[in-house]
Design a protein around this motif. Structure first.
Motif, PDB file in Angstrom:
ATOM      1  N   TRP A 182       0.802  -1.223   0.000  1.00 17.65           N
ATOM      2  CA  TRP A 182       0.000   0.000   0.000  1.00 17.65           C
ATOM      3  C   TRP A 182       0.838   1.278   0.000  1.00 17.65           C
ATOM      4  O   TRP A 182       0.329   2.344  -0.380  1.00 17.65           O
ATOM      5  CB  TRP A 182      -0.943   0.001   1.199  1.00 17.65           C
ATOM      6  N   THR A 183       2.077   1.211   0.449  1.00 16.47           N
ATOM      7  CA  THR A 183       2.896   2.429   0.505  1.00 16.47           C
ATOM      8  C   THR A 183       3.918   2.523  -0.625  1.00 16.47           C
ATOM      9  O   THR A 183       4.419   3.613  -0.910  1.00 16.47           O
ATOM     10  CB  THR A 183       3.649   2.498   1.846  1.00 16.47           C
ATOM     11  N   VAL A 186       1.220   0.350  -4.694  1.00 16.15           N
ATOM     12  CA  VAL A 186      -0.014   1.003  -5.165  1.00 16.15           C
ATOM     13  C   VAL A 186       0.225   2.431  -5.661  1.00 16.15           C
ATOM     14  O   VAL A 186      -0.296   2.806  -6.729  1.00 16.15           O
ATOM     15  CB  VAL A 186      -1.089   0.968  -4.060  1.00 16.15           C
TER      16      VAL A 186
END
Length: 272
Positions: A182-183, A186
């Motif tokens: 996610w960090t 994405v």
């Protein structure tokens, strides 16, 4: 320096593209033109709908709950696209970032499910929804479509070219695989996710057959609401075109908002 011959070839190419573009746009223009004609002029072949009339839109609103249909269809399309995007991202990340036993075989199984016709799986899904009591509900339309092999296939191709050094550096920094996704991953996949997201949204928005099976006695989505204007005695073309025109607007708006990301996603997909 550009020669006269090459300049003319470029002009001819642009002319051909312009003509093809007009041919693609004309059916959409005719849809809105028909919806803006007066009821007595519905069958007119005039290219310009004059005088303009909103009676078809008023007729559509009188017969069906337009706002309710738009809201339900938007909800179904958004949840379906979001579910397919999430499951596709997680599966593609696992296939691209990790090496585990039978990974290639499992990936080929995912691809194989994409090749299975919908008609093969619709009956088992229908029977399962019947036993769960989800027929004639929006949840029954959404739940069986939350996973898409197409999303896994496309995102895995993007992640296959993702720099492994970034993933290794993130691991060395002490980040978990979930945090890395996610960090790190994405934020760098936003164009691809936007392009895939609008593709999945449009597919879900245009779906007719599956909602027609599940929502047998209900016109709770736009695709089924359109059939309210079709009958054995003839079709009510004015309200039908008006509702179809309204059904196109959310897709147009979504494309305008995400246009830059979509173009970048398709451009990057061709670069290595």
């Amino acid at each position: 320096m550009e020669t006269v011959d090459s300049r003319w070839r470029r002009v001819r190419g642009h002319v051909v593209l312009a003509v093809l573009g007009l041919l693609c746009i004309f059916p959409i223009y005719w849809l809105y033109a028909t919806s803006l004609r007066r009821p007595g002029d519905i069958y007119s072949l005039s290219p310009l709908p004059w005088p303009l009339s909103l009676e078809s839109y008023a007729g559509a609103a009188d017969k069906v709950d337009v706002l309710g249909l738009l809201g339900n269809t938007t909800l179904v399309a958004l949840l379906t696209a979001a579910g397919q995007l999430l499951t596709g991202l997680l599966a593609a990340y696992a296939f691209a970032a990790w090496r585990f036993r039978f990974s290639r075989l499992l990936y080929l199984a995912f691809v194989g499910t994409w090749l299975v016709p919908f008609q093969v799986t619709m009956l088992p899904n229908y029977v399962l929804l019947s036993r769960l009591g989800l027929l004639n509900t929006l949840a029954g339309v959404i739940i069986p479509t939350l996973c898409s092999a197409l999303g896994v296939l496309l995102l895995r191709q993007h992640l296959a070219g993702f720099p492994k050094e970034l993933l290794e550096a993130s691991t060395m920094d002490g980040r978990s695989s979930w945090t890395t996704l996610w960090t790190v991953v994405v934020p760098n996949l936003r164009p691809a996710l936007a392009a895939l997201g609008i593709l999945l949204f449009v597919n879900a928005w245009n779906e007719y057959f599956w909602p027609a099976m599940v929502l047998q006695r209900s016109n709770s989505v736009l695709q089924l609401g359109l059939r309210s204007f079709m009958g054995t005695e003839g079709d009510d073309w004015g309200p039908l075109m008006a509702l179809a025109g309204l059904a196109c607007l959310p897709v147009f708006a979504l494309y305008l908002v995400l246009q830059r990301h979509i173009v970048n996603g398709f451009v990057r997909s061709g670069l290595k």
